[in-house]
Design an enzyme around this catalytic site. Sequence first.
Site, PDB file in Angstrom:
ATOM      1  N   LYS A  39       0.860  -1.183   0.000  1.00 29.58           N
ATOM      2  CA  LYS A  39       0.000   0.000   0.000  1.00 29.58           C
ATOM      3  C   LYS A  39       0.894   1.229   0.000  1.00 29.58           C
ATOM      4  O   LYS A  39       1.721   1.416   0.884  1.00 29.58           O
ATOM      5  CB  LYS A  39      -0.904  -0.007   1.229  1.00 29.58           C
ATOM      6  N   LYS A  66      -2.314  -1.571  -3.809  1.00 26.33           N
ATOM      7  CA  LYS A  66      -3.142  -0.365  -3.749  1.00 26.33           C
ATOM      8  C   LYS A  66      -2.267   0.866  -3.833  1.00 26.33           C
ATOM      9  O   LYS A  66      -1.250   0.912  -3.142  1.00 26.33           O
ATOM     10  CB  LYS A  66      -3.893  -0.393  -2.421  1.00 26.33           C
TER      11      LYS A  66
HETATM   12  C1  PBG Z   1      -7.383   3.431   5.757  1.00 23.56           C
HETATM   13  C2  PBG Z   1      -7.656   3.323   4.297  1.00 23.56           C
HETATM   14  C3  PBG Z   1      -7.463   4.282   3.280  1.00 23.56           C
HETATM   15  C4  PBG Z   1      -7.964   3.728   2.109  1.00 23.56           C
HETATM   16  C5  PBG Z   1      -8.408   2.458   2.417  1.00 23.56           C
HETATM   17  N1  PBG Z   1      -8.195   2.212   3.773  1.00 23.56           N
HETATM   18  C6  PBG Z   1      -6.949   5.662   3.343  1.00 23.56           C
HETATM   19  C7  PBG Z   1      -5.601   5.953   3.777  1.00 23.56           C
HETATM   20  O1  PBG Z   1      -4.748   5.082   3.932  1.00 23.56           O
HETATM   21  O2  PBG Z   1      -5.383   7.138   4.011  1.00 23.56           O
HETATM   22  C8  PBG Z   1      -8.026   4.403   0.761  1.00 23.56           C
HETATM   23  C9  PBG Z   1      -9.085   3.920  -0.159  1.00 23.56           C
HETATM   24  C10 PBG Z   1      -9.411   4.838  -1.284  1.00 23.56           C
HETATM   25  O3  PBG Z   1      -8.793   5.883  -1.523  1.00 23.56           O
HETATM   26  O4  PBG Z   1     -10.375   4.503  -1.996  1.00 23.56           O
HETATM   27  N2  PBG Z   1      -6.080   3.301   6.168  1.00 23.56           N
HETATM   28 ZN    ZN Z   2      -5.508   4.070   8.291  1.00 25.66          ZN
END
Ligand code: PBG
Ligand code: ZN
Length: 336
Positions: free
Chosen positions: A206, A259
Amino acid sequence: MISDRADAVSATLPTFQRTRRLRNSPAIRAFVRETSLQPSDFIYPLFVVEGEEVRREISSMPGQYQLSVDRLEDEVAGLDALGIPGVLLFGIPNLKDGEASGAFDPDGIVQRAVREIKRVNPDLLVITDVCACEYTDHGHCGILVGDLVDNDLTLPLLARTAVSHAAAGADIVAPSDMMDGRVAAIRLALDASGHAMVPIMSYAAKYASAYYGPFREAAESTPRFGDRRSHQMDPANAREAMREIAIDLDEGADLIIVKPALSYLDIIRDAREAFDVPLTAYNVSGEYAMIKAAARLGWIDEWRLTLETLLSIKRAGANRIITYHAREAAVWLGSA
Ligand code: PBG
Ligand code: ZN
């Protein structure tokens, strides 16, 4: 005459291959198509809020809503009919604090949402996002010490949260925090609490991405200060993603997520080639918002662009796609 002209042309033709033969009719094109896209590829994210009869559109994500628990029944009935196999749940609590206590409350927003969806349709796959940022008053993904998220203090919080989701009936838990050791901590806690059969789908690779902007409006999880670059990955790194995935699998992850999706198709391809486990790509909020914005301006053909985008994510190697387009794409695929 035409035939005279054709004869004259063919007499002067060099030797070449006619790849166009396999594109000459819809039937032939369908016959040689390498990648397919169907509603069963999609996981649909839902944002659940406190209150009753709430269905509030998220301004930066047209067509996506914050929903109260009582509105979930209608929402998931529609998904089932479209052939979408599952949802990914995010909870937005009314009260946030420094310890993210709402995240592991047995009566918390996500826990109630899981129970409601399972009541309405036990067969729909319910995946829960495990992270603290929607539950902390500072908006960070864990427990802060000074200005930094403390890795080891955050692990018990994540483990407890995952166990509470499993206890509520979640089919899969999906930790998205990017703390080191969280998969091991969650696995240990699930096994110790009678949830040995609940799989972990880890957001293994991620990235610290600007594509999460609209999500943070939707989930009300923008950090009050700073950013997430001390735990989410640097967009410049590809090899490091393979290391992250290997570690998560080693700690006990059953499925993995890459992601975002679109700017990271190379990572999806690398992961597909390096690891033989189910691979999901998260087509994130900013990717969705860009298509919606361009469509509103009349600059692109939304229908075609959306399906082409989702197809490209599958072609890169993703088995499943978490996407806000799921509903519309399922409808369009049905009429394609
Ligand atoms: C929480 C999380 C996020 C997303 C999914 N789980 C945001 C982040 O890490 O700030 C992003 C999903 C999206 O942008 O559609 N940690
Ligand atoms: Zn988070």
